[in-house]
Design a protein around this motif. Structure first.
Motif, PDB file in Angstrom:
ATOM      1  N   PRO A 237       0.747  -1.173   0.118  1.00  0.00           N
ATOM      2  CA  PRO A 237      -0.018   0.187   0.109  1.00  0.00           C
ATOM      3  C   PRO A 237       0.864   1.236   0.003  1.00  0.00           C
ATOM      4  CG  PRO A 237      -0.132  -1.157   2.364  1.00  0.00           C
ATOM      5  CD  PRO A 237       0.550  -2.112   1.298  1.00  0.00           C
ATOM      6  N   SER A 238       1.834   1.085   0.772  1.00  0.00           N
ATOM      7  CA  SER A 238       2.787   2.453   0.673  1.00  0.00           C
ATOM      8  C   SER A 238       4.142   2.093   0.814  1.00  0.00           C
ATOM      9  CB  SER A 238       2.212   3.500   1.766  1.00  0.00           C
ATOM     10  OG  SER A 238       2.684   2.971   2.916  1.00  0.00           O
ATOM     11  N   LEU A 239       5.234   3.267   0.561  1.00  0.00           N
ATOM     12  CA  LEU A 239       6.716   2.945   0.490  1.00  0.00           C
ATOM     13  C   LEU A 239       7.199   4.137   1.132  1.00  0.00           C
ATOM     14  CD1 LEU A 239       9.238   1.260  -0.230  1.00  0.00           C
ATOM     15  CD2 LEU A 239       9.030   2.384  -2.432  1.00  0.00           C
ATOM     16  N   LEU A 240       8.025   3.813   2.059  1.00  0.00           N
ATOM     17  CA  LEU A 240       8.787   5.239   2.568  1.00  0.00           C
ATOM     18  C   LEU A 240      10.331   5.105   2.826  1.00  0.00           C
ATOM     19  CD1 LEU A 240       8.573   7.781   4.343  1.00  0.00           C
ATOM     20  CD2 LEU A 240       8.464   6.562   6.361  1.00  0.00           C
ATOM     21  N   MET A 241      11.125   5.960   2.358  1.00  0.00           N
ATOM     22  CA  MET A 241      12.560   6.146   2.360  1.00  0.00           C
ATOM     23  C   MET A 241      12.982   6.947   3.790  1.00  0.00           C
ATOM     24  SD  MET A 241      14.254   5.468  -1.288  1.00  0.00           S
ATOM     25  CE  MET A 241      15.838   5.517  -0.585  1.00  0.00           C
ATOM     26  N   TYR A 242      13.903   6.628   4.434  1.00  0.00           N
ATOM     27  CA  TYR A 242      14.158   7.476   5.600  1.00  0.00           C
ATOM     28  C   TYR A 242      15.461   7.294   5.957  1.00  0.00           C
ATOM     29  CZ  TYR A 242      12.058  11.221   8.164  1.00  0.00           C
ATOM     30  OH  TYR A 242      11.755  12.418   8.804  1.00  0.00           O
ATOM     31  N   LYS A 243      16.174   8.221   6.559  1.00  0.00           N
ATOM     32  CA  LYS A 243      17.544   8.112   6.857  1.00  0.00           C
ATOM     33  C   LYS A 243      17.480   7.313   8.589  1.00  0.00           C
ATOM     34  CE  LYS A 243      19.187  11.186   4.169  1.00  0.00           C
ATOM     35  NZ  LYS A 243      19.901  10.910   2.916  1.00  0.00           N
ATOM     36  N   ASP A 244      18.643   6.379   8.455  1.00  0.00           N
ATOM     37  CA  ASP A 244      18.729   5.426  10.013  1.00  0.00           C
ATOM     38  C   ASP A 244      18.692   6.185  10.879  1.00  0.00           C
ATOM     39  OD1 ASP A 244      21.410   5.968   9.366  1.00  0.00           O
ATOM     40  OD2 ASP A 244      22.125   4.042   9.252  1.00  0.00           O
ATOM     41  N   ALA A 245      19.608   7.454  11.017  1.00  0.00           N
ATOM     42  CA  ALA A 245      19.944   8.080  12.312  1.00  0.00           C
ATOM     43  C   ALA A 245      18.374   8.779  12.608  1.00  0.00           C
ATOM     44  CB  ALA A 245      20.850   9.233  11.939  1.00  0.00           C
ATOM     45  N   ALA A 246      17.548   9.149  11.841  1.00  0.00           N
ATOM     46  CA  ALA A 246      16.364   9.941  12.282  1.00  0.00           C
ATOM     47  C   ALA A 246      15.541   8.865  12.804  1.00  0.00           C
ATOM     48  CB  ALA A 246      15.828  10.656  10.920  1.00  0.00           C
ATOM     49  N   LEU A 247      15.377   7.604  12.172  1.00  0.00           N
ATOM     50  CA  LEU A 247      14.602   6.595  12.588  1.00  0.00           C
ATOM     51  C   LEU A 247      15.103   5.983  14.285  1.00  0.00           C
ATOM     52  CD1 LEU A 247      14.334   4.403   9.389  1.00  0.00           C
ATOM     53  CD2 LEU A 247      12.493   5.879  10.605  1.00  0.00           C
ATOM     54  N   THR A 248      16.348   6.138  14.357  1.00  0.00           N
ATOM     55  CA  THR A 248      17.029   5.808  15.556  1.00  0.00           C
ATOM     56  C   THR A 248      16.354   6.711  16.909  1.00  0.00           C
ATOM     57  OG1 THR A 248      19.046   4.903  14.757  1.00  0.00           O
ATOM     58  CG2 THR A 248      19.141   5.553  17.061  1.00  0.00           C
ATOM     59  N   CYS A 249      16.262   8.078  16.359  1.00  0.00           N
ATOM     60  CA  CYS A 249      15.740   8.930  17.289  1.00  0.00           C
ATOM     61  C   CYS A 249      14.108   8.615  17.619  1.00  0.00           C
ATOM     62  CB  CYS A 249      15.865  10.487  16.659  1.00  0.00           C
ATOM     63  SG  CYS A 249      17.774  11.052  17.277  1.00  0.00           S
ATOM     64  N   PHE A 250      13.506   8.722  16.447  1.00  0.00           N
ATOM     65  CA  PHE A 250      12.131   8.026  16.518  1.00  0.00           C
ATOM     66  C   PHE A 250      11.847   6.868  17.531  1.00  0.00           C
ATOM     67  CE2 PHE A 250      11.450  10.123  11.960  1.00  0.00           C
ATOM     68  CZ  PHE A 250      11.594  11.247  12.470  1.00  0.00           C
ATOM     69  N   SER A 251      12.620   6.041  17.287  1.00  0.00           N
ATOM     70  CA  SER A 251      12.571   4.928  18.252  1.00  0.00           C
ATOM     71  C   SER A 251      12.647   4.924  19.576  1.00  0.00           C
ATOM     72  CB  SER A 251      13.454   3.667  17.870  1.00  0.00           C
ATOM     73  OG  SER A 251      14.773   3.994  18.405  1.00  0.00           O
ATOM     74  N   ARG A 252      13.148   6.261  20.003  1.00  0.00           N
ATOM     75  CA  ARG A 252      13.327   6.478  21.547  1.00  0.00           C
ATOM     76  C   ARG A 252      12.255   7.667  21.901  1.00  0.00           C
ATOM     77  NH1 ARG A 252      14.729   3.494  24.390  1.00  0.00           N
ATOM     78  NH2 ARG A 252      15.585   4.991  26.027  1.00  0.00           N
ATOM     79  N   GLY A 253      11.264   8.183  20.750  1.00  0.00           N
ATOM     80  CA  GLY A 253      10.283   8.954  21.086  1.00  0.00           C
ATOM     81  C   GLY A 253      10.772  10.659  21.182  1.00  0.00           C
ATOM     82  N   ARG A 254      11.812  10.585  20.203  1.00  0.00           N
ATOM     83  CA  ARG A 254      12.357  11.917  20.008  1.00  0.00           C
ATOM     84  C   ARG A 254      12.680  12.453  18.417  1.00  0.00           C
ATOM     85  NH1 ARG A 254      14.761  13.805  25.011  1.00  0.00           N
ATOM     86  NH2 ARG A 254      14.659  12.034  26.276  1.00  0.00           N
ATOM     87  N   THR A 255      12.583  13.466  18.296  1.00  0.00           N
ATOM     88  CA  THR A 255      12.712  14.133  16.770  1.00  0.00           C
ATOM     89  C   THR A 255      14.090  14.843  16.866  1.00  0.00           C
ATOM     90  OG1 THR A 255      11.645  16.261  17.374  1.00  0.00           O
ATOM     91  CG2 THR A 255      10.374  14.443  16.570  1.00  0.00           C
ATOM     92  N   MET A 256      14.844  14.954  17.988  1.00  0.00           N
ATOM     93  CA  MET A 256      15.962  15.882  17.941  1.00  0.00           C
ATOM     94  C   MET A 256      16.886  14.825  18.663  1.00  0.00           C
ATOM     95  SD  MET A 256      16.672  19.647  18.316  1.00  0.00           S
ATOM     96  CE  MET A 256      16.376  19.777  19.916  1.00  0.00           C
TER      97      MET A 256
END
Length: 142
Positions: free
Chosen positions: A54-73
């Motif tokens: 249904p959908s495809l997303l490309m993202y940087k691994d460092a940003a995803l690491t922050c997201f996994s901790r509930g942070r955007t910075m």
């Protein structure tokens, strides 16, 4: 290969789940577009048409690491086998200008630990060394 991994190994219904492609933080927009016209168009076509994703997303691994901790910075430090990488993430985006690399990482740290801490204690019992440390003898690399 992607179909085999998703459907046979992970037993995931591709029609019900989105796909996330992860890329390193140093890929520039220009390089992504250049690569995207060839490789990503083939992968996207296969995912959308053949596997009905249904959908495809490309993202940087460092940003995803922050997201996994509930942070955007944050500051992401990735220590791998051969490379240590530090990336700044601001509002969910990786600042490529502030990504730094160091070729001093896991394998070298392990070798230093073995040379300076384990070998002096073992004194001739190198068979007790962990796997991957075979080439280390008496505090020096062969």
């Amino acid at each position: 290969m992607i179909q085999h991994a998703l459907q046979d190994w992970l037993c995931v219904s591709t029609e019900d789940n989105s796909v996330l492609l992860v890329e390193p933080p140093t890929v520039t927009h220009m390089r992504r577009e250049k690569l995207g016209r060839i490789l990503l168009s083939i992968v996207a076509e296969m995912l959308f048409e053949k596997m009905r994703v249904p959908s495809l997303l490309m993202y940087k691994d460092a940003a995803l690491t922050c997201f996994s901790r509930g942070r955007t910075m944050g500051m992401v430090v990735d220590i791998g086998e051969d490379l240590c990488r530090c990336c700044g993430v601001f509002d969910g985006f990786v600042d490529r200008d502030n990504v730094s690399y160091q070729r001093f990482a896991g394998a070298r740290l392990r070798d230093l630990y073995v040379q300076r801490c384990l070998l002096p204690q073992l004194k001739g019992k190198e068979e007790l060394l962990p796997r991957g440390c075979v080439g280390l003898r008496a505090g020096r690399e062969e």
